[in-house]
Design a protein around this motif. Structure first.
Motif, PDB file in Angstrom:
ATOM      1  N   THR A  96       0.932  -1.358  -0.016  1.00  0.00           N
ATOM      2  CA  THR A  96       0.098  -0.090  -0.137  1.00  0.00           C
ATOM      3  C   THR A  96       1.126   1.281  -0.044  1.00  0.00           C
ATOM      4  O   THR A  96       0.267   1.769  -0.393  1.00  0.00           O
ATOM      5  CB  THR A  96      -1.063   0.943   1.830  1.00  0.00           C
ATOM      6  OG1 THR A  96      -1.513  -1.539   1.258  1.00  0.00           O
ATOM      7  CG2 THR A  96      -1.810   1.180   1.187  1.00  0.00           C
ATOM      8  N   LYS A  97       1.719   1.174   0.630  1.00  0.00           N
ATOM      9  CA  LYS A  97       3.074   2.420   1.001  1.00  0.00           C
ATOM     10  C   LYS A  97       3.485   1.982  -0.556  1.00  0.00           C
ATOM     11  O   LYS A  97       4.029   3.635  -0.973  1.00  0.00           O
ATOM     12  CB  LYS A  97       3.705   2.293   2.186  1.00  0.00           C
ATOM     13  CG  LYS A  97       5.168   3.209   2.117  1.00  0.00           C
ATOM     14  CD  LYS A  97       5.532   2.688   3.258  1.00  0.00           C
ATOM     15  CE  LYS A  97       6.639   4.471   3.526  1.00  0.00           C
ATOM     16  NZ  LYS A  97       7.975   3.178   2.776  1.00  0.00           N
ATOM     17  N   SER A 100       1.431   4.089  -2.520  1.00  0.00           N
ATOM     18  CA  SER A 100       0.889   5.445  -2.793  1.00  0.00           C
ATOM     19  C   SER A 100       1.743   6.421  -2.609  1.00  0.00           C
ATOM     20  O   SER A 100       1.549   7.619  -3.094  1.00  0.00           O
ATOM     21  CB  SER A 100       0.615   5.428  -1.099  1.00  0.00           C
ATOM     22  OG  SER A 100      -0.726   5.328  -0.850  1.00  0.00           O
ATOM     23  N   ASN A 101       3.648   5.833  -2.612  1.00  0.00           N
ATOM     24  CA  ASN A 101       4.279   6.820  -2.811  1.00  0.00           C
ATOM     25  C   ASN A 101       5.503   6.612  -3.866  1.00  0.00           C
ATOM     26  O   ASN A 101       6.134   7.146  -4.123  1.00  0.00           O
ATOM     27  CB  ASN A 101       5.111   7.250  -1.420  1.00  0.00           C
ATOM     28  CG  ASN A 101       4.392   7.492  -0.062  1.00  0.00           C
ATOM     29  OD1 ASN A 101       3.448   8.191  -0.547  1.00  0.00           O
ATOM     30  ND2 ASN A 101       4.091   6.316   0.425  1.00  0.00           N
ATOM     31  N   LYS A 106       1.602   4.062 -11.348  1.00  0.00           N
ATOM     32  CA  LYS A 106       0.251   3.984 -10.792  1.00  0.00           C
ATOM     33  C   LYS A 106      -0.100   5.638 -10.785  1.00  0.00           C
ATOM     34  O   LYS A 106       0.749   6.377 -11.541  1.00  0.00           O
ATOM     35  CB  LYS A 106       0.794   4.237  -9.380  1.00  0.00           C
ATOM     36  CG  LYS A 106      -0.807   4.616  -8.668  1.00  0.00           C
ATOM     37  CD  LYS A 106      -1.428   3.318  -8.512  1.00  0.00           C
ATOM     38  CE  LYS A 106      -2.421   4.174  -7.093  1.00  0.00           C
ATOM     39  NZ  LYS A 106      -3.986   4.278  -7.305  1.00  0.00           N
ATOM     40  N   ILE A 108      -1.879   9.000 -10.569  1.00  0.00           N
ATOM     41  CA  ILE A 108      -1.863   9.957  -9.882  1.00  0.00           C
ATOM     42  C   ILE A 108      -2.770  11.475 -10.132  1.00  0.00           C
ATOM     43  O   ILE A 108      -2.260  12.219 -11.047  1.00  0.00           O
ATOM     44  CB  ILE A 108      -0.764  10.570  -8.786  1.00  0.00           C
ATOM     45  CG1 ILE A 108       0.700  10.538  -9.768  1.00  0.00           C
ATOM     46  CG2 ILE A 108      -0.352   8.848  -8.119  1.00  0.00           C
ATOM     47  CD1 ILE A 108       1.788  11.177  -8.696  1.00  0.00           C
TER      48      ILE A 108
END
Length: 135
Positions: A96-97, A100-101, A106, A108
């Motif tokens: 998940t991290k 997200s980062n 991904k 965004i």
């Protein structure tokens, strides 16, 4: 002993020997797998071969039954798994991290969404997008 364990004893000792000590007495595995072996064979069986024996997960160190290992590995938070988007390998608990980062694949939102830029773009292309916005 009548079970050929090799011990010689008087009749009075035989009952106790068969109940507790004779390695040739057949018993069912105490771990519940249903296997019936001699006591001598069971000593090895419960430590090395029984599907119900407890083992430690090599990733997270919790105790699981040998037969449950495949299921546990599908859920274990410490197992290294590939990201479905970028194929980078990370622990399941950190995915998940990563998404997200760090995941470059991904999508965004543009940091200028507050200025009405509604672009959603892959992280790896964001710098190019921001440079285009500056010009």
């Amino acid at each position: 002993c009548g079970l050929k364990c090799g011990l010689v004893m008087c009749r009075e000792e035989m009952e106790q020997h068969l109940k507790r000590h004779c390695g040739m007495v057949r018993e069912t595995c105490r771990l519940g797998c249903g296997v019936e072996l001699t006591r001598n064979e069971l000593r090895i069986h419960v430590k090395e071969n029984c599907v119900q024996r407890k083992i430690r997960c090599e990733h997270c160190s919790i105790s699981v039954r040998f037969c449950d290992k495949p299921k546990h590995l599908k859920e274990c938070p410490r197992v290294i798994v590939p990201c479905e988007l970028c194929r980078v390998e990370t622990r399941r608990e950190d995915m998940t991290k990563h998404l997200s980062n760090d995941c470059i694949e991904k999508e965004i939102e543009c940091p200028f969404v507050k200025y009405k830029c509604m672009t959603r773009i892959k992280r790896k292309d964001m710098d190019k997008h921001l440079e285009e916005k500056e010009t």
